[in-house]
Design an enzyme around this catalytic site. Sequence first.
Site, PDB file in Angstrom:
ATOM      1  N   THR A  13       0.847  -1.191   0.000  1.00  0.00           N
ATOM      2  CA  THR A  13       0.000   0.000   0.000  1.00  0.00           C
ATOM      3  C   THR A  13       0.879   1.236   0.000  1.00  0.00           C
ATOM      4  O   THR A  13       2.059   1.176   0.376  1.00  0.00           O
ATOM      5  CB  THR A  13      -0.921   0.029   1.239  1.00  0.00           C
ATOM      6  OG1 THR A  13      -1.810   1.148   1.151  1.00  0.00           O
ATOM      7  CG2 THR A  13      -0.112   0.151   2.519  1.00  0.00           C
ATOM      8  N   GLY A  14       0.308   2.338  -0.419  1.00  0.00           N
ATOM      9  CA  GLY A  14       0.960   3.627  -0.255  1.00  0.00           C
ATOM     10  C   GLY A  14       0.226   4.455   0.779  1.00  0.00           C
ATOM     11  O   GLY A  14       0.590   5.600   1.051  1.00  0.00           O
ATOM     12  N   GLN A  16      -0.489   5.610   4.216  1.00  0.00           N
ATOM     13  CA  GLN A  16       0.244   5.615   5.483  1.00  0.00           C
ATOM     14  C   GLN A  16      -0.650   5.333   6.685  1.00  0.00           C
ATOM     15  O   GLN A  16      -0.160   4.896   7.737  1.00  0.00           O
ATOM     16  CB  GLN A  16       0.981   6.942   5.654  1.00  0.00           C
ATOM     17  CG  GLN A  16       2.086   7.156   4.625  1.00  0.00           C
ATOM     18  CD  GLN A  16       3.048   5.975   4.568  1.00  0.00           C
ATOM     19  OE1 GLN A  16       3.679   5.624   5.562  1.00  0.00           O
ATOM     20  NE2 GLN A  16       3.177   5.369   3.383  1.00  0.00           N
ATOM     21  N   LYS A  18      -2.864   2.935   6.730  1.00  0.00           N
ATOM     22  CA  LYS A  18      -2.811   1.470   6.815  1.00  0.00           C
ATOM     23  C   LYS A  18      -1.482   1.007   7.396  1.00  0.00           C
ATOM     24  O   LYS A  18      -1.426   0.058   8.175  1.00  0.00           O
ATOM     25  CB  LYS A  18      -3.018   0.842   5.434  1.00  0.00           C
ATOM     26  CG  LYS A  18      -4.432   0.946   4.894  1.00  0.00           C
ATOM     27  CD  LYS A  18      -4.550   0.164   3.593  1.00  0.00           C
ATOM     28  CE  LYS A  18      -5.954   0.236   3.017  1.00  0.00           C
ATOM     29  NZ  LYS A  18      -6.092  -0.570   1.777  1.00  0.00           N
ATOM     30  N   ASP A  82      -7.526  -5.731   0.670  1.00  0.00           N
ATOM     31  CA  ASP A  82      -8.477  -4.976  -0.126  1.00  0.00           C
ATOM     32  C   ASP A  82      -9.691  -4.810   0.760  1.00  0.00           C
ATOM     33  O   ASP A  82     -10.186  -5.776   1.355  1.00  0.00           O
ATOM     34  CB  ASP A  82      -8.838  -5.675  -1.432  1.00  0.00           C
ATOM     35  CG  ASP A  82      -9.493  -4.705  -2.407  1.00  0.00           C
ATOM     36  OD1 ASP A  82      -9.038  -3.548  -2.483  1.00  0.00           O
ATOM     37  OD2 ASP A  82     -10.467  -5.089  -3.074  1.00  0.00           O
ATOM     38  N   SER A  83     -10.103  -3.602   0.896  1.00  0.00           N
ATOM     39  CA  SER A  83     -11.190  -3.323   1.827  1.00  0.00           C
ATOM     40  C   SER A  83     -12.057  -2.212   1.284  1.00  0.00           C
ATOM     41  O   SER A  83     -11.672  -1.483   0.364  1.00  0.00           O
ATOM     42  CB  SER A  83     -10.621  -2.935   3.200  1.00  0.00           C
ATOM     43  OG  SER A  83      -9.721  -1.850   3.080  1.00  0.00           O
ATOM     44  N   GLY A 166     -10.195   7.541   4.995  1.00  0.00           N
ATOM     45  CA  GLY A 166     -11.274   6.979   4.185  1.00  0.00           C
ATOM     46  C   GLY A 166     -12.650   7.369   4.693  1.00  0.00           C
ATOM     47  O   GLY A 166     -12.939   8.539   4.942  1.00  0.00           O
ATOM     48  N   TYR A 167     -13.492   6.359   4.882  1.00  0.00           N
ATOM     49  CA  TYR A 167     -14.869   6.588   5.302  1.00  0.00           C
ATOM     50  C   TYR A 167     -15.029   6.562   6.826  1.00  0.00           C
ATOM     51  O   TYR A 167     -16.151   6.622   7.327  1.00  0.00           O
ATOM     52  CB  TYR A 167     -15.790   5.534   4.681  1.00  0.00           C
ATOM     53  CG  TYR A 167     -15.867   5.596   3.172  1.00  0.00           C
ATOM     54  CD1 TYR A 167     -16.806   6.395   2.530  1.00  0.00           C
ATOM     55  CD2 TYR A 167     -15.001   4.850   2.375  1.00  0.00           C
ATOM     56  CE1 TYR A 167     -16.885   6.455   1.144  1.00  0.00           C
ATOM     57  CE2 TYR A 167     -15.062   4.894   0.997  1.00  0.00           C
ATOM     58  CZ  TYR A 167     -16.003   5.702   0.379  1.00  0.00           C
ATOM     59  OH  TYR A 167     -16.080   5.763  -0.997  1.00  0.00           O
ATOM     60  N   ASP A 168     -13.927   6.498   7.568  1.00  0.00           N
ATOM     61  CA  ASP A 168     -14.001   6.428   9.032  1.00  0.00           C
ATOM     62  C   ASP A 168     -14.879   7.513   9.657  1.00  0.00           C
ATOM     63  O   ASP A 168     -15.639   7.232  10.594  1.00  0.00           O
ATOM     64  CB  ASP A 168     -12.602   6.498   9.646  1.00  0.00           C
ATOM     65  CG  ASP A 168     -11.841   5.186   9.522  1.00  0.00           C
ATOM     66  OD1 ASP A 168     -12.457   4.161   9.185  1.00  0.00           O
ATOM     67  OD2 ASP A 168     -10.619   5.189   9.770  1.00  0.00           O
TER      68      ASP A 168
END
Length: 211
Positions: A13-14, A16, A18, A82-83, A166-168
């Site tokens: 991943t890029g 950060q 994650k 993948d999420s 993200g959607y957090d």
Amino acid sequence: MSIPAEARIVLATGNQGKVREFRALLATQPQLQDLNTEDAVIDSATAGVGDIPETGVTFEENSLIKARAVAQQTGLPAVADDSGLAVDVLGGAPGIFSARWAGAQASDENNRDLLLQQLADISEEHRSAAFVCVASLVTPEGAEYTAYGKLEGTLLATPRGEGGFGYDPILQPAGETRSTAELSMAEKNAISHRGKAFAALAPHLVEVLGA
């Protein structure tokens, strides 16, 4: 390709956010207490790996595609996930398209804003959704492991909180009064889809990193 000598595993991943979550998870494993996760865990960009096309049609397929490619290119064990967000009233969308819901170059804010616009007329009782994750570990020798995680909740009408990504900020986990973005890192890892999937991989990670 120049990989830092201390590197032990590559997170494909890029993102950060994650990377921070993954390092925090490894730090909770007693068998890895002496592991310097800051040096041992590198992202794919640091390893010199470019973007990997996610050509699968499921979370598991995309997760394995990325992990296999990174393990092959770096010669190191690779972990990928993948999420995405599955919204019930949208039939499971955005799903695997969550990161690019508002377009290929969309920001997290762009994706959230579009989704909230699409759900503007949906009442609270019909705003159920879940974060879904499939994480994969692939070794250069060809061993493969996958694990699944899910976090159910309700979509808020407006974003709340500064943490996460993200959607957090727009998902309120079931049983919580806070959004995912209002939880601490430890709280989030304990219940999150990604935390559950990575935790399920933990025995295999311990085996690979402890070797």
